[in-house]
Write a protein that holds these residues in place. Structure first.
Motif, PDB file in Angstrom:
ATOM      1  N   GLU A 203       0.813  -1.214   0.000  1.00  0.00           N
ATOM      2  CA  GLU A 203       0.000   0.000   0.000  1.00  0.00           C
ATOM      3  C   GLU A 203       0.850   1.268   0.000  1.00  0.00           C
ATOM      4  O   GLU A 203       0.373   2.354  -0.351  1.00  0.00           O
ATOM      5  CB  GLU A 203      -0.927   0.020   1.225  1.00  0.00           C
ATOM      6  CG  GLU A 203      -2.048  -1.008   1.188  1.00  0.00           C
ATOM      7  CD  GLU A 203      -1.559  -2.433   1.435  1.00  0.00           C
ATOM      8  OE1 GLU A 203      -0.444  -2.593   2.006  1.00  0.00           O
ATOM      9  OE2 GLU A 203      -2.270  -3.378   1.051  1.00  0.00           O
ATOM     10  N   ASP A 206       3.520   3.620  -4.968  1.00  0.00           N
ATOM     11  CA  ASP A 206       2.735   4.389  -5.930  1.00  0.00           C
ATOM     12  C   ASP A 206       3.051   3.871  -7.326  1.00  0.00           C
ATOM     13  O   ASP A 206       3.990   3.082  -7.514  1.00  0.00           O
ATOM     14  CB  ASP A 206       3.090   5.878  -5.808  1.00  0.00           C
ATOM     15  CG  ASP A 206       1.945   6.774  -6.258  1.00  0.00           C
ATOM     16  OD1 ASP A 206       1.088   6.284  -7.028  1.00  0.00           O
ATOM     17  OD2 ASP A 206       1.916   7.948  -5.863  1.00  0.00           O
ATOM     18  N   ASP A 207       2.294   4.332  -8.324  1.00  0.00           N
ATOM     19  CA  ASP A 207       2.489   3.796  -9.667  1.00  0.00           C
ATOM     20  C   ASP A 207       3.784   4.267 -10.315  1.00  0.00           C
ATOM     21  O   ASP A 207       4.195   3.733 -11.342  1.00  0.00           O
ATOM     22  CB  ASP A 207       1.293   4.122 -10.577  1.00  0.00           C
ATOM     23  CG  ASP A 207       0.935   5.597 -10.578  1.00  0.00           C
ATOM     24  OD1 ASP A 207       1.628   6.375  -9.899  1.00  0.00           O
ATOM     25  OD2 ASP A 207      -0.038   5.971 -11.265  1.00  0.00           O
ATOM     26  N   HIS A 208       4.453   5.269  -9.732  1.00  0.00           N
ATOM     27  CA  HIS A 208       5.730   5.714 -10.283  1.00  0.00           C
ATOM     28  C   HIS A 208       6.918   5.034  -9.607  1.00  0.00           C
ATOM     29  O   HIS A 208       8.063   5.230 -10.020  1.00  0.00           O
ATOM     30  CB  HIS A 208       5.882   7.236 -10.136  1.00  0.00           C
ATOM     31  CG  HIS A 208       5.990   7.686  -8.711  1.00  0.00           C
ATOM     32  ND1 HIS A 208       4.892   8.036  -7.968  1.00  0.00           N
ATOM     33  CD2 HIS A 208       7.058   7.822  -7.886  1.00  0.00           C
ATOM     34  CE1 HIS A 208       5.284   8.381  -6.752  1.00  0.00           C
ATOM     35  NE2 HIS A 208       6.593   8.252  -6.675  1.00  0.00           N
ATOM     36  N   ASP A 209       6.663   4.214  -8.579  1.00  0.00           N
ATOM     37  CA  ASP A 209       7.750   3.595  -7.822  1.00  0.00           C
ATOM     38  C   ASP A 209       8.365   2.425  -8.585  1.00  0.00           C
ATOM     39  O   ASP A 209       7.656   1.550  -9.090  1.00  0.00           O
ATOM     40  CB  ASP A 209       7.248   3.105  -6.462  1.00  0.00           C
ATOM     41  CG  ASP A 209       7.017   4.241  -5.481  1.00  0.00           C
ATOM     42  OD1 ASP A 209       7.794   5.213  -5.523  1.00  0.00           O
ATOM     43  OD2 ASP A 209       6.065   4.167  -4.687  1.00  0.00           O
ATOM     44  N   LYS A 238       2.179  14.089 -12.699  1.00  0.00           N
ATOM     45  CA  LYS A 238       2.835  14.171 -11.392  1.00  0.00           C
ATOM     46  C   LYS A 238       4.067  15.074 -11.435  1.00  0.00           C
ATOM     47  O   LYS A 238       4.751  15.242 -10.428  1.00  0.00           O
ATOM     48  CB  LYS A 238       3.237  12.774 -10.921  1.00  0.00           C
ATOM     49  CG  LYS A 238       2.041  11.884 -10.621  1.00  0.00           C
ATOM     50  CD  LYS A 238       2.453  10.617  -9.920  1.00  0.00           C
ATOM     51  CE  LYS A 238       1.205   9.806  -9.538  1.00  0.00           C
ATOM     52  NZ  LYS A 238       1.561   8.591  -8.776  1.00  0.00           N
TER      53      LYS A 238
END
Length: 334
Positions: A203, A206-209, A238
């Motif tokens: 959780e 994030d989608d950029h990680d 972002k």
């Protein structure tokens, strides 16, 4: 035993207390300092921590099939990854190192001088060597990275990764995807101390990680089998105007993607953003950024051919004059 018990307490807290990424970073940094696991530079807080045993962990990369098959490797400039950079050069593979903080571009290619000795290769793998022996690589260069090696503050056996919080490794990966320098299946390796392998709640991601496929420690090689998708490119909504100004190469990439008809609306331009700006007709700005980037890259190449060292400090050869075989005592650069 006490250290192991402390480490397990650390792992348990990640699972049950719902801590933030910053909490995890702080616990790792504090733990490494308190148990004297850190190495120069110290303290390790706010860094990708260098650790005792880093070279041992780095040398394990030679045993990975993904390393043996590669010809072009991108390795971050962090101190604990110095051993990977050295192994890459010793194996005569192409070594690409990101430009610090992405100020003047994306990559520098490390070019050891002809007939480089083991000692010179060792210097090439250091931060000073990256400055002295590198050539900037432009966006139009035909780069195809086969393996990505990144530093981490914390990582889980599932492949979830936490960096030091500035997002450069994530951004570099996204940029490489945008410019076609890597593929979706390009493996990602991280090198950490055993205590940095902890449980991380998905959780928190994030989608950029960026996630990792292999974890190397002084005692273990972990294949994560991570199935979580990696970033597919730059997530423009972002990116802020401030970031665009701080990282000139972003302007260039944004211009290219806009010309290709992709959505490049920035965070500041979205209607839901307070005081949202109108989507900028930024072709001129992007072109200006592109010209500036090319100028800086050209200037960097010019500087590459000039010695900026005091020759009295270089007893054998001046690093920047090495390729011309100019003995240090004959170097007239300042």
């Amino acid at each position: 035993i006490d250290n192991q018990e402390s480490l397990w307490h650390l792992r348990d807290e990640h699972i049950y207390l719902g801590v933030s990424k910053w909490d995890i970073r702080t616990k790792i940094w504090d733990y490494m300092e308190a148990n004297n696991l850190a190495d120069f530079p110290r303290p390790v807080h706010h860094r990708i921590p260098n650790f005792k045993g880093s070279h041992q962990a780095c040398h394990a990369v030679r045993e990975l099939d993904v390393f043996k098959r590669t010809s072009e490797i991108k390795v971050d400039p962090d101190k604990p990854l110095e051993g990977v950079r050295l192994v890459t050069l010793q194996a005569r593979k192409t070594l690409l190192v990101p430009t610090p903080r992405l100020r003047t571009g994306l990559f520098n290619k490390i070019v050891p001088p002809p007939g480089a000795t083991k000692e010179i290769l060792r210097i090439c793998a250091t931060s000073q060597g990256v400055k002295d022996y590198s050539v900037p690589i432009g966006l139009d260069a035909k780069v195809q990275v086969d393996l990505v090696v990144v530093g981490s503050v914390a990582v889980s056996e599932k492949g979830w990764r936490i960096g030091k919080g500035e997002g450069f490794a994530d951004m570099e990966y996204a940029m490489m995807m945008s410019m076609g320098a890597i593929r979706e299946d390009t493996p990602v390796v991280t090198i950490v101390h055993d205590c940095q392998v902890v449980d991380i709640a998905e959780e928190l991601l994030d989608d950029h990680d960026l996630t990792v496929d292999y974890i190397l420690t002084p005692t273990r090689t972990i294949k994560t089998g991570c199935k979580r998708p990696k970033p597919q490119g730059i997530i423009w909504h972002k990116i802020s105007y401030e970031m665009l100004e701080r990282i000139p190469i972003l302007k260039n990439l944004r211009y290219r993607e806009k010309q290709a008809g992709q959505d490049v609306i920035l965070k500041d331009e979205h209607p839901g953003f307070p005081n949202a700006r109108k989507p900028a007709d930024s072709d001129e700005n992007a072109k200006t950024g592109n010209t500036k980037l090319q100028t800086e890259s050209t200037s960097a190449q010019i500087r590459q051919n000039l010695c900026t060292h005091n020759s009295s400090q270089m007893p054998i050869f001046c690093h920047r004059c090495w390729q011309g075989n100019v003995p240090a005592q004959l170097c007239t650069h300042i």
